[in-house]
Write an enzyme that holds these catalytic residues in place. Structure first.
Site, PDB file in Angstrom:
ATOM      1  N   TYR A 130       0.823  -1.207   0.000  1.00  0.00           N
ATOM      2  CA  TYR A 130       0.000   0.000   0.000  1.00  0.00           C
ATOM      3  C   TYR A 130       0.864   1.268   0.000  1.00  0.00           C
ATOM      4  CZ  TYR A 130      -4.310   2.597   0.731  1.00  0.00           C
ATOM      5  OH  TYR A 130      -5.361   3.461   0.583  1.00  0.00           O
ATOM      6  N   GLU A 137       2.535   6.476  -6.998  1.00  0.00           N
ATOM      7  CA  GLU A 137       1.550   7.411  -7.554  1.00  0.00           C
ATOM      8  C   GLU A 137       1.997   8.858  -7.344  1.00  0.00           C
ATOM      9  OE1 GLU A 137      -2.474   6.484  -6.170  1.00  0.00           O
ATOM     10  OE2 GLU A 137      -1.971   4.357  -6.253  1.00  0.00           O
TER      11      GLU A 137
END
Length: 208
Positions: A130, A137
């Site tokens: 995660y 990103e």
């Protein structure tokens, strides 16, 4: 599960590309059609949450799916020069392993035959994957900023007849900032689930 399969296809394509070429440059280009199709298709997951096929909250699914579609279409697809950034590989690998694990978990759960390893992977892999995905990103959006500023893409300038202005560059800065409150919420939600499932299972005997 029908959803695990597309991500397996993607994983195999990525591994094959890397083994043949020995570099991540050109990787995104080689899998982009598949990725765009599968990730846009994931909009259906929000519908599945609404009607209860997939046991995830609609808000969690909505945030995840929309942020990924944003990354795929409005960042990586739209800004060609950033497609060879290492950070793109980071989020692609994180997404792919996460989805294969998640949908394997759902599939085996539906079949009432859940191997412990799949359950363990579902509630442990995310601890690393995660944050890796989020870093990937954010670094990709960061790499996009100079191009967005230079080209003025997706921006609406004043004056115009609707008297509306929109600056994509500042929108991206706000998007990056929004990860600060959103990421810990989703992460701690997952950690709570993990504690509940792996460490605090309350087994209720059912009366026949």
């Amino acid at each position: 599960s029908s959803y695990s399969f597309p991500w397996l296809v993607l994983a195999i394509a990525m591994v094959r590309f890397y083994m043949e070429k020995g570099t991540h440059k050109g990787l995104y280009k080689s899998i982009q059609k598949t990725l765009k199709f599968f990730q846009t298709f994931a909009l259906l997951e929000i519908v599945h949450c609404l009607i209860g096929i997939v046991p995830t909250s609609v808000i969690v699914a909505g945030v995840q799916v929309s942020s990924r579609i944003f990354m795929v279409w409005l960042i990586t697809h739209s800004i060609k020069p950033i497609q060879n950034e290492e950070s793109v590989v980071l989020f692609l690998v994180a997404w792919t392993v996460t989805e294969i694990t998640r949908y394997s978990f759902y599939t085996f759960s539906l079949l009432d035959h859940l191997p412990y390893f799949i359950k363990w992977a579902r509630y442990n892999f995310f601890i690393i994957l995660y944050p890796v995905g989020v870093v990937g990103e954010l670094l990709t959006i960061y790499a996009a900023l100079p191009y967005v500023k230079k080209t003025g893409m997706f921006s609406i300038r004043l004056p115009n007849k609707y008297n509306v202005s929109f600056d994509y560059y500042y929108f991206l800065l706000i998007t990056m900032a929004s990860y600060i409150p959103l990421f810990p919420q989703l992460y701690f939600h997952m950690l709570r689930q993990r504690r509940k499932v792996l460490h605090g299972e309350v087994i209720v005997e059912k009366d026949d």
